[in-house]
Write a protein that holds these residues in place. Structure first.
Motif, mmCIF file in Angstrom:
data_model
loop_
_atom_site.group_PDB
_atom_site.id
_atom_site.type_symbol
_atom_site.label_atom_id
_atom_site.label_comp_id
_atom_site.label_asym_id
_atom_site.label_seq_id
_atom_site.Cartn_x
_atom_site.Cartn_y
_atom_site.Cartn_z
ATOM 1 N N ASN A 1 -2.790 45.467 65.567
ATOM 2 C CA ASN A 1 -1.581 44.699 65.903
ATOM 3 C C ASN A 1 -1.844 43.499 66.811
ATOM 4 O O ASN A 1 -0.976 43.089 67.594
ATOM 5 N N VAL A 2 -3.017 42.920 66.679
ATOM 6 C CA VAL A 2 -3.344 41.692 67.425
ATOM 7 C C VAL A 2 -2.810 40.494 66.647
ATOM 8 O O VAL A 2 -2.847 40.464 65.407
ATOM 9 N N PHE A 3 -2.327 39.500 67.385
ATOM 10 C CA PHE A 3 -1.898 38.231 66.774
ATOM 11 C C PHE A 3 -2.828 37.134 67.275
ATOM 12 O O PHE A 3 -2.928 36.902 68.474
ATOM 13 N N VAL A 4 -3.519 36.479 66.316
ATOM 14 C CA VAL A 4 -4.449 35.401 66.667
ATOM 15 C C VAL A 4 -3.851 34.097 66.165
ATOM 16 O O VAL A 4 -3.612 33.912 64.962
ATOM 17 N N GLY A 5 -3.581 33.184 67.082
ATOM 18 C CA GLY A 5 -2.989 31.904 66.717
ATOM 19 C C GLY A 5 -3.942 31.019 65.932
ATOM 20 O O GLY A 5 -5.161 31.237 65.892
ATOM 21 N N CYS A 6 -3.350 30.001 65.311
ATOM 22 C CA CYS A 6 -4.139 29.092 64.464
ATOM 23 C C CYS A 6 -5.240 28.385 65.260
ATOM 24 O O CYS A 6 -5.121 28.158 66.464
ATOM 25 N N ASN A 7 -6.300 28.064 64.527
ATOM 26 C CA ASN A 7 -7.393 27.255 65.080
ATOM 27 C C ASN A 7 -8.018 27.899 66.319
ATOM 28 O O ASN A 7 -8.311 27.239 67.310
ATOM 29 N N ALA B 1 -6.951 29.821 76.055
ATOM 30 C CA ALA B 1 -8.265 29.286 76.436
ATOM 31 C C ALA B 1 -8.425 27.903 75.830
ATOM 32 O O ALA B 1 -9.117 27.682 74.855
ATOM 33 N N ARG B 2 -7.684 26.961 76.450
ATOM 34 C CA ARG B 2 -7.734 25.581 75.968
ATOM 35 C C ARG B 2 -7.383 24.673 77.142
ATOM 36 O O ARG B 2 -6.760 25.095 78.124
ATOM 37 N N ALA B 3 -7.738 23.404 77.066
ATOM 38 C CA ALA B 3 -7.410 22.457 78.141
ATOM 39 C C ALA B 3 -5.900 22.221 78.186
ATOM 40 O O ALA B 3 -5.235 22.199 77.150
ATOM 41 N N ARG B 4 -5.373 22.058 79.418
ATOM 42 C CA ARG B 4 -3.944 21.784 79.583
ATOM 43 C C ARG B 4 -3.635 20.406 78.978
ATOM 44 O O ARG B 4 -4.378 19.451 79.131
ATOM 45 N N GLN B 5 -2.514 20.330 78.266
ATOM 46 C CA GLN B 5 -2.130 19.065 77.638
ATOM 47 C C GLN B 5 -1.786 18.043 78.716
ATOM 48 O O GLN B 5 -1.042 18.323 79.662
ATOM 49 N N VAL B 6 -2.318 16.837 78.566
ATOM 50 C CA VAL B 6 -2.025 15.722 79.472
ATOM 51 C C VAL B 6 -1.411 14.594 78.667
ATOM 52 O O VAL B 6 -1.964 14.178 77.644
ATOM 53 N N VAL B 7 -0.263 14.083 79.086
ATOM 54 C CA VAL B 7 0.402 12.977 78.394
ATOM 55 C C VAL B 7 0.413 11.760 79.322
ATOM 56 O O VAL B 7 0.917 11.828 80.455
ATOM 57 N N LYS B 8 -0.127 10.653 78.902
ATOM 58 C CA LYS B 8 -0.146 9.403 79.674
ATOM 59 C C LYS B 8 0.798 8.412 79.002
ATOM 60 O O LYS B 8 0.434 7.763 78.018
ATOM 61 N N GLU C 1 -6.020 46.092 71.489
ATOM 62 C CA GLU C 1 -4.800 46.384 70.732
ATOM 63 C C GLU C 1 -3.573 45.664 71.299
ATOM 64 O O GLU C 1 -3.343 45.623 72.513
ATOM 65 N N GLY C 2 -2.805 45.038 70.370
ATOM 66 C CA GLY C 2 -1.533 44.441 70.733
ATOM 67 C C GLY C 2 -1.609 43.123 71.462
ATOM 68 O O GLY C 2 -0.577 42.586 71.883
ATOM 69 N N ALA C 3 -2.793 42.532 71.643
ATOM 70 C CA ALA C 3 -2.927 41.279 72.385
ATOM 71 C C ALA C 3 -2.509 40.083 71.530
ATOM 72 O O ALA C 3 -2.496 40.150 70.301
ATOM 73 N N TYR C 4 -2.190 38.978 72.208
ATOM 74 C CA TYR C 4 -1.876 37.709 71.559
ATOM 75 C C TYR C 4 -2.886 36.665 72.038
ATOM 76 O O TYR C 4 -3.286 36.672 73.208
ATOM 77 N N ILE C 5 -3.267 35.796 71.108
ATOM 78 C CA ILE C 5 -4.142 34.682 71.475
ATOM 79 C C ILE C 5 -3.439 33.391 71.085
ATOM 80 O O ILE C 5 -3.004 33.220 69.937
ATOM 81 N N ALA C 6 -3.306 32.490 72.038
ATOM 82 C CA ALA C 6 -2.606 31.234 71.790
ATOM 83 C C ALA C 6 -3.407 30.352 70.838
ATOM 84 O O ALA C 6 -4.640 30.356 70.834
ATOM 85 N N ALA C 7 -2.686 29.598 70.027
ATOM 86 C CA ALA C 7 -3.328 28.696 69.075
ATOM 87 C C ALA C 7 -4.257 27.731 69.790
ATOM 88 O O ALA C 7 -3.999 27.299 70.910
ATOM 89 N N GLY C 8 -5.375 27.430 69.125
ATOM 90 C CA GLY C 8 -6.323 26.452 69.661
ATOM 91 C C GLY C 8 -7.235 26.996 70.728
ATOM 92 O O GLY C 8 -7.956 26.231 71.369
ATOM 93 N N SER C 9 -7.271 28.306 70.925
ATOM 94 C CA SER C 9 -8.087 28.897 71.991
ATOM 95 C C SER C 9 -9.514 29.141 71.530
ATOM 96 O O SER C 9 -9.776 29.409 70.349
ATOM 97 N N THR C 10 -10.441 29.082 72.475
ATOM 98 C CA THR C 10 -11.819 29.509 72.266
ATOM 99 C C THR C 10 -12.061 30.690 73.191
ATOM 100 O O THR C 10 -12.114 30.543 74.408
ATOM 101 N N ILE C 11 -12.174 31.883 72.590
ATOM 102 C CA ILE C 11 -12.225 33.129 73.350
ATOM 103 C C ILE C 11 -13.673 33.566 73.533
ATOM 104 O O ILE C 11 -14.398 33.785 72.567
#
Length: 461
Positions: free
Chosen positions: A403-409, A442-449, A420-430
């Motif tokens: 029941n793990v959910f692995v996000g895209c990319n 596990a990804r860099a925080r989005q920065v908007v300039k 068991e039961g964990a979620y991984i956010a899209a775009g992560s490198t675990i």
């Protein structure tokens, strides 16, 4: 085999087969997934012969390595004719009280059913030797069967030695025989090589025994295609087509639907359950087993794999793996060796699985690589998930719990475990363990300039 006495099969397979224009022995060229010699051995095995002896010569070690130790081998070091080849195996039947069945390694279409009828004919007629013959329209090049008024075989006359009257005979010699072993030993001691080729011919045995008053019969095969020898690539292709047609007809008789049998390729070791539907262009190879009510979509290839009931496979390749019931594979999935796809799992388009298990109901719907992994039940692998299993030196394993959910990319850098039961956010490198029922990001925080584009354009001017 329901004969009153035992029998030994002798299979002649020593020739090089120069017309094949090949570096490997003729008898190792494959038909429907098996060397042609193996097909002949298989028929002898069905007959339950006491022993099978293969006479080898050209690249004999290669033949032994390919065929294995299920038979006995003897060498014919010099190619001095069929009679000479049989003499090489004589030690196996010189004191034998049964019969000798003489076969050829380049006649892969001969069937055990035909050989059983052949042997039964020999016994019913109480013959000393029986020749397997065929009646053909064009007998050019074949030895003709000469029968006496009682219908017994009197002689076998080679085409080049036949008279005008004998050339009109349509019954030909297949080269396959069923001998009383004692009489074969006796006749082999009398044959000679006093001919233009300087060779010993097994046909001389027939002449010798006939002159001595022994009863020699000829059993006419029902289908002359079964005695055809393979001497060229063209004949190899013809034999492939013949055997493939027989295989496909067998499975259709067993309740399998083929939309286009002419473009369906099923090898000898395959098994298929009832009400399975096979689309055009499918290749089923090796020791593959297909369950009942499966759908095998067009241009799929399955090799030495076990497919359970009610599985749907579309435009995909499965190699040396197992797929459980109600799973859906494809289109364009690639299941590599040592993989196990669980019940009701979904392996979608452009997904590759290698040496991995996918648990019950788990999904990898598209554009994903799962290598060297153990994936639990109810797992969702998002688009673009990659199991990064190679560090440049060796492979490592990834374990994903139920029941793990692995996000895209997402990249899972092995060795790593997602519990068991964990979620991984899209775009992560675990790279580290993800605890049960937690969210890993596990990804860099989005920065908007804001306004960055206008500033860039101003600088360029």
């Amino acid at each position: 085999m329901e004969n009153n006495v035992g029998s030994i099969a002798v299979i002649l397979a020593a020739g090089a087969g120069t017309r094949m224009k090949s570096r490997k022995p003729k008898v190792l060229h494959e038909i429907c997934g098996k060397p042609m010699l193996q097909h002949v051995i298989d028929q002898a095995t069905i007959l339950k012969t006491e022993k099978t002896v293969v006479v080898i010569g050209y690249q004999g070690e290669s033949v032994k390595e390919t065929i294995g130790n299920t038979v006995e081998y003897v060498y014919q070091r010099e190619q001095l004719g069929t009679g000479h080849a049989v003499m090489q195996a004589q030690s196996y039947f010189e004191n034998y009280k049964g019969n000798v069945l003489l076969l050829y390694g380049d006649t892969p279409l001969i069937s055990a059913e035909t050989l059983k009828k052949f042997i039964q004919y020999h016994e019913d007629k109480e013959l000393h030797t029986t020749v397997l013959t065929a009646e053909v329209e064009d007998a050019t090049g074949y030895g003709r069967i000469i029968r006496n008024a009682q219908g017994q075989v009197e002689a076998i006359v080679e085409h080049k030695d036949a008279t005008e009257e004998q050339l009109k005979i349509k019954e030909i010699n297949s080269g396959m025989y069923y001998f009383n072993a004692e009489l074969l030993n006796h006749a082999l001691s009398k044959i000679n090589n006093d001919n233009n080729q300087g060779e010993y011919y097994i046909t001389d045995v027939i002449e010798i025994l006939n002159k001595e008053g022994y009863k020699i019969g000829g059993y006419v095969v029902e289908n002359d295609a079964e005695i055809q020898g393979i001497n060229s690539r063209v004949q190899l292709a013809e034999a492939e087509n013949y055997m493939r047609k027989k295989i496909n007809e067998h499975w259709m008789d067993q309740g399998v639907t083929m939309l286009d049998p002419h473009s369906t390729y099923i090898q000898k070791g395959v098994s298929i359950g009832q009400d399975t539907l096979i689309y055009p262009g499918v290749h089923l190879e090796g020791e593959t087993t297909i369950g009942t009510e499966c759908t095998i979509g067009a241009n799929s290839r399955i090799v030495s794999s076990t497919i359970a009931d009610d599985v749907e496979i579309q435009y995909s390749t499965i190699l040396n793996s197992t797929v459980d019931s109600q799973a859906k594979i494809g289109p364009y999935a690639y299941i590599r060796p040592n993989s196990h796809i669980g019940e009701g799992a979904k392996i979608g388009d452009f997904v590759e699985i290698k040496n991995a298990t996918m648990g019950k109901g788990s999904k990898a719907s598209h554009l994903t690589y799962v290598g060297d992994a153990e994936v639990g039940a109810g797992v969702n692998l998002g688009c673009g998930t990659v199991f990064v299993n190679y560090d440049g030196y060796k492979k490592h394993k990834t374990v994903v719990g139920d029941n793990v959910f692995v996000g895209c990319n997402t990249n899972l850098i092995a060795p790593v475990e997602v519990k068991e039961g964990a979620y991984i956010a899209a775009g992560s490198t675990i790279t580290q363990e993800v605890p049960s029922k937690s969210l890993a990001i596990a990804r860099a925080r989005q920065v908007v300039k804001e306004g960055w584009v206008e500033k860039r354009n101003t600088k360029e001017k």
